[in-house]
Design a protein around this motif. Structure first.
Motif, PDB file in Angstrom:
ATOM      1  N   THR A 542       0.833  -1.211   0.000  1.00  0.00           N
ATOM      2  CA  THR A 542       0.000   0.000   0.000  1.00  0.00           C
ATOM      3  C   THR A 542       0.865   1.258   0.000  1.00  0.00           C
ATOM      4  O   THR A 542       0.583   2.233  -0.717  1.00  0.00           O
ATOM      5  N   PHE A 543       1.965   1.241   0.820  1.00  0.00           N
ATOM      6  CA  PHE A 543       2.844   2.395   0.912  1.00  0.00           C
ATOM      7  C   PHE A 543       3.531   2.681  -0.427  1.00  0.00           C
ATOM      8  O   PHE A 543       3.598   3.831  -0.887  1.00  0.00           O
ATOM      9  N   HIS A 545       2.499   1.684  -3.401  1.00  0.00           N
ATOM     10  CA  HIS A 545       1.515   2.024  -4.429  1.00  0.00           C
ATOM     11  C   HIS A 545       1.207   3.515  -4.402  1.00  0.00           C
ATOM     12  O   HIS A 545       0.945   4.122  -5.442  1.00  0.00           O
ATOM     13  N   VAL A 546       1.286   4.092  -3.167  1.00  0.00           N
ATOM     14  CA  VAL A 546       1.075   5.537  -3.054  1.00  0.00           C
ATOM     15  C   VAL A 546       2.294   6.299  -3.586  1.00  0.00           C
ATOM     16  O   VAL A 546       2.171   7.443  -4.046  1.00  0.00           O
ATOM     17  N   HIS A 547       3.480   5.702  -3.571  1.00  0.00           N
ATOM     18  CA  HIS A 547       4.713   6.315  -4.068  1.00  0.00           C
ATOM     19  C   HIS A 547       5.106   5.623  -5.356  1.00  0.00           C
ATOM     20  O   HIS A 547       5.864   4.634  -5.354  1.00  0.00           O
TER      21      HIS A 547
END
Length: 609
Positions: A542-543, A545-547
């Protein structure tokens, strides 16, 4: 450091024998704190009314034109020819400073009630002073005129800011220059500020002074080392005379000295030195052999001398022992006299004082006799010990040779003793039985006795046979036990071989299965080993995918530490490296900004599948 003037009063007295002696009185001149005439002259020159320190007028009938006493200049250490350093003045001594007149300037002393000027710590070997507070119109000639009275000036370094550095030829001249610290200087008779100033003289640190001081200290150290070396050489014992070099002439002289008993020590030392130097060669070998032979001829002489000295020593010991024995006999006689006098028959006729003296004499004689007796017994004990030492030395060799044999014999005797002891115990038991049987035999008939003896003999024979059978059975059992042990070792070896073969077969089967079913293995073996790792994978995915441009492992771990402080960076990096289809590592940047970044690639893997 302030230096002040002392007035030395010389008194010449005549002694009783008309001999002249010179006495020096170091008492200071009894003058007031300030000379009114000097102060009045100084204040008149400055255009001021002659007033005292408290403000009262000084000398109302004073004529400024007269000045000081004509023809008698003030005594100061700056006067030419006064080449001594003033000695230190006690703190309670009154201080008097006078006006100093020069050709182009005048120096006025400071107020005597003011504290002395402060100075820095004196550097080692200081010959340079700092002079501050010079007049603005002061020149180098004026500085030389003022300070050349202190001593020879080597160099002057003047600055544009009313100060300078003066280097003198000797160290004591610096002390004279410090005397001028605090004086007020005035050029001529001008009262302009540019022509006046207050001198401040202090120690200055110069490299030339330090270098000269270090050179002087090194010179003193060299002189001290030289003095110590000379003292050591003076106290060192004289070296032996040098040994002459080898030659045929010297060889003949040494050979003659070797034959003489009185010169043998000197000659043999020369011979030893020649041999150690390597003077022996084929040409001189015969000469050296003859000298060595001459040295060897002294061995018998030395042995005979030693024997003669030993004989003399033995005779002296025997004489001493005989004399000591005679002395002891006489002591015994004297003690016997005292004891006989102490008996009741004679003791009652002596007075009290006589009895006391007799008892004291008896004790002293007994003590001396005991001391001499102990000494004689010690001599005899030493002789016995020497004799026993000789016997021990003779028997040590035989004992050493027989020691090993005795050890083996002792062991054999010990075993034999044990066996005999056991046999003796058995015989004692039999004797006791026989005694008991004999006691019973007196009560019973003869046929019963014979029957019992026969029964005992049969029992003993049966026991012996049984013992033999038991021994044979024990030997047979031991042989069987050894055979069983060998069989057991063989079985264990066979088991180990079978296990090795089984392991090899299992490895072959595993390798074949892996080669046949690689996909099944990859499907069955999952890189995620626990629920915690699955949770971490979800959070990291998730982390990242945001970056979309990726993030470094430190950035990812800093985010995870907010959730759990126990997460380790190495564990996170190992987990991400195992999931190659979910995370990938790329290098970004150029040169110094080059860094590794992790990106999420899980969706790309789904698209490919």
């Amino acid at each position: 450091m302030q230096r002040f003037i002392w007035l030395w009063v010389y008194e010449i007295g005549t002694a009783a024998d008309n001999s002249r002696t010179l006495n020096v009185d170091s008492t200071a001149m009894t003058l007031p704190m300030s000379d009114p005439t000097a102060w009045a002259t100084a204040m008149n020159n400055l255009g001021m009314a002659p007033l005292g320190i408290a403000g009262q007028p000084i000398l109302p009938d004073f004529d400024p034109a007269l000045g000081m006493m004509t023809g008698i200049p003030p005594i100061t250490p700056m006067m030419p020819g006064l080449g001594i350093v003033p000695p230190p003045i006690p703190p309670d001594m009154p201080v008097v400073k006078e006006i100093i007149h020069c050709k182009s300037c005048t120096l006025f002393p400071p107020n005597p009630n003011l504290p002395p000027p402060a100075t820095r710590e004196r550097p080692p070997g200081c010959k340079t002073v700092f002079v501050g507070g010079l007049p603005e119109n002061g020149t180098e000639q004026i500085i030389v005129e003022v300070f050349e009275q202190c001593g020879e000036i080597i160099a002057i370094r003047k600055s544009k800011k009313n100060f300078c550095h003066i280097r003198f030829a000797e160290e004591y001249m610096v002390d004279k220059a410090l005397y001028l610290s605090g004086y007020r200087i005035r050029l001529g008779s001008s009262t302009d500020k540019k022509d006046t100033g207050r001198l401040h003289v202090d120690f200055a640190q110069a490299r030339d002074d330090l270098y000269e001081w270090e050179c002087k200290q090194r010179m003193l150290a060299r002189e001290e080392r030289h003095r110590r070396r000379m003292e050591e050489e003076r106290l060192r014992p004289p070296s032996p005379p040098p040994v002459v070099h080898y030659s045929d002439h010297e060889c003949s002289i040494v050979a003659e000295k070797l034959k003489d008993d009185s010169k043998f020590s000197e000659a043999v030392q020369t011979l030893l030195t020649w041999i150690e130097r390597g003077e022996v060669n084929r040409r001189s070998a015969n000469n050296f052999y003859s000298m060595i032979q001459s040295a060897n001829s002294h061995v018998r002489r030395l042995v005979n001398e030693k024997a003669a000295h030993e004989k003399d020593m033995e005779e002296a010991k025997e004489k001493f022992k005989q004399a000591l024995s005679g002395i002891l006999i006489q002591f015994e006689q004297i003690v016997a006299v005292y004891h006989s006098a102490s008996k009741q028959k004679a003791w009652d006729h002596f007075t009290k004082a006589q009895r006391k003296n007799i008892s004291v004499w008896c004790k002293q004689a007994e003590e001396i006799r005991n001391i001499h007796n102990d000494e004689l017994m010690g001599i005899r004990r030493e002789e016995e010990m020497e004799m026993s030492d000789d016997e021990i030395e003779e028997t040590t060799e035989t004992k050493e040779t027989e020691e090993s044999a005795l050890v083996s014999q002792a062991e054999a005797l010990k075993e034999e003793n044990d066996s005999l002891r056991w046999q003796l115990d058995a015989y004692r038991n039999e004797v006791e039985l026989l005694k008991q049987e004999q006691g019973k035999a007196h009560r019973e008939d003869d046929p019963n006795k014979e029957q019992q003896l026969k029964l005992l003999q049969q029992a003993l024979q049966g026991m012996q046979q049984h013992l033999l059978k038991v021994q044979e059975e024990y030997k047979r059992k031991e042989a069987e036990l050894e055979k069983i042990k060998d069989d057991k070792l063989q079985v264990e070896k066979m088991l180990e071989n079978l296990k090795e073969k089984e392991n090899c077969a299992s490895r072959l089967c595993a390798s074949s299965q892996e080669s046949d079913y690689p996909l099944e293995k990859t499907m069955n073996s999952s890189p995620i080993k626990s629920e915690r790792e699955a949770l971490l994978v979800g959070i990291i995915s998730t982390f990242l995918h945001v970056h979309p441009f990726g993030a470094s492992i430190e950035y990812i771990c800093s985010y995870l530490h907010r959730l759990d402080n126990k997460i380790c960076t190495s564990d996170v990096e190992c987990l991400m490296s195992r999931l190659q289809h979910t995370f990938k590592q790329e290098m970004t940047g150029v040169g110094a900004s080059l860094e590794k970044r992790w990106k999420f690639c899980g969706f790309e893997g789904l698209k490919l599948t």
